[in-house]
Enzyme design. Structure first.
Site, PDB file in Angstrom:
ATOM      1  N   ASP A 163       0.888  -1.166   0.000  1.00 25.92           N
ATOM      2  CA  ASP A 163       0.000   0.000   0.000  1.00 25.92           C
ATOM      3  C   ASP A 163       0.923   1.211   0.000  1.00 25.92           C
ATOM      4  OD1 ASP A 163      -2.363   1.596   0.185  1.00 25.92           O
ATOM      5  OD2 ASP A 163      -1.959   1.839   2.321  1.00 25.92           O
ATOM      6  N   GLU A 210      -1.355  -1.642  -4.877  1.00 25.21           N
ATOM      7  CA  GLU A 210      -2.601  -0.920  -5.130  1.00 25.21           C
ATOM      8  C   GLU A 210      -2.374   0.136  -6.197  1.00 25.21           C
ATOM      9  OE1 GLU A 210      -5.602   1.787  -2.535  1.00 25.21           O
ATOM     10  OE2 GLU A 210      -5.014  -0.137  -1.662  1.00 25.21           O
ATOM     11  N   ASP A 253      -2.462   1.096   7.070  1.00 27.80           N
ATOM     12  CA  ASP A 253      -1.684   0.944   5.835  1.00 27.80           C
ATOM     13  C   ASP A 253      -1.155  -0.485   5.688  1.00 27.80           C
ATOM     14  OD1 ASP A 253      -1.577   3.846   4.830  1.00 27.80           O
ATOM     15  OD2 ASP A 253      -0.912   4.008   6.913  1.00 27.80           O
TER      16      ASP A 253
END
Length: 169
Positions: A8, A66, A138
């Protein structure tokens, strides 16, 4: 199944998780790289170096990250894209294949709907990986990306088997 590094990306905190994919994914590590308040190019270097160390230590075979979402703030989106680039470069430098997933794809794979909030992701990642206690947001997102990739890879593998047994393409 493969060992997967989930990322992330962020310009202040980059979450990462390494899981063993499979029918029931298992966690190897779930954590964050917290970046100091230094100039932006230095932070990008720290993301690259930190993830290079994670790759060397945990030896993942694949990376999932992502995708950048379109933001109202162009400067923030650009910084996020550059953080993604630093993470992708760390994987590419070690020869890892990289797969990209949207936040909606990750949320659907983890929670079952594409508009889940952070708390739902954290809770479900903890449940899926057997983590007791809270998970930093996160880091949970990074684990979610890795789990999403494991699900997609298993489905693709099954489809290849089905295609090969039916003779269809």
């Amino acid at each position: 199944m493969a060992r997967i590094l989930g990322i992330d990306p962020g310009s202040t905190i980059t979450g990462f998780a390494v899981i063993e994919g499979g029918a029931t994914p298992t966690m190897c590590v779930i954590d964050c790289i917290r970046l100091p308040r230094v100039d932006f190019p230095a932070r990008l270097g720290l993301i690259f170096e930190g993830l290079t160390r994670v790759i060397q230590q945990y030896r993942p075979e694949e990376m999932a990250i992502e995708n950048v979402f379109v933001s109202k703030n162009a400067a923030s989106a650009l910084k996020l894209g550059q953080a993604r680039g630093a993470a992708i470069c760390a994987a590419a430098a070690r020869g890892l294949p990289v797969s990209e997933y949207t936040a909606t794809q990750v949320k659907q794979a983890i929670v079952g709907r594409g508009h889940a909030d952070k708390r739902q992701i954290q809770h479900m990642v903890g449940m899926l990986l057997g983590v007791a206690g809270p998970i930093q947001a996160d880091a949970a997102d990074a684990a979610g990306v890795a789990i999403c990739h494991a699900h997609h890879a298993r489905t693709a593998s099954r489809m290849r088997v089905a295609v090969s047994t039916t003779g269809r393409r």
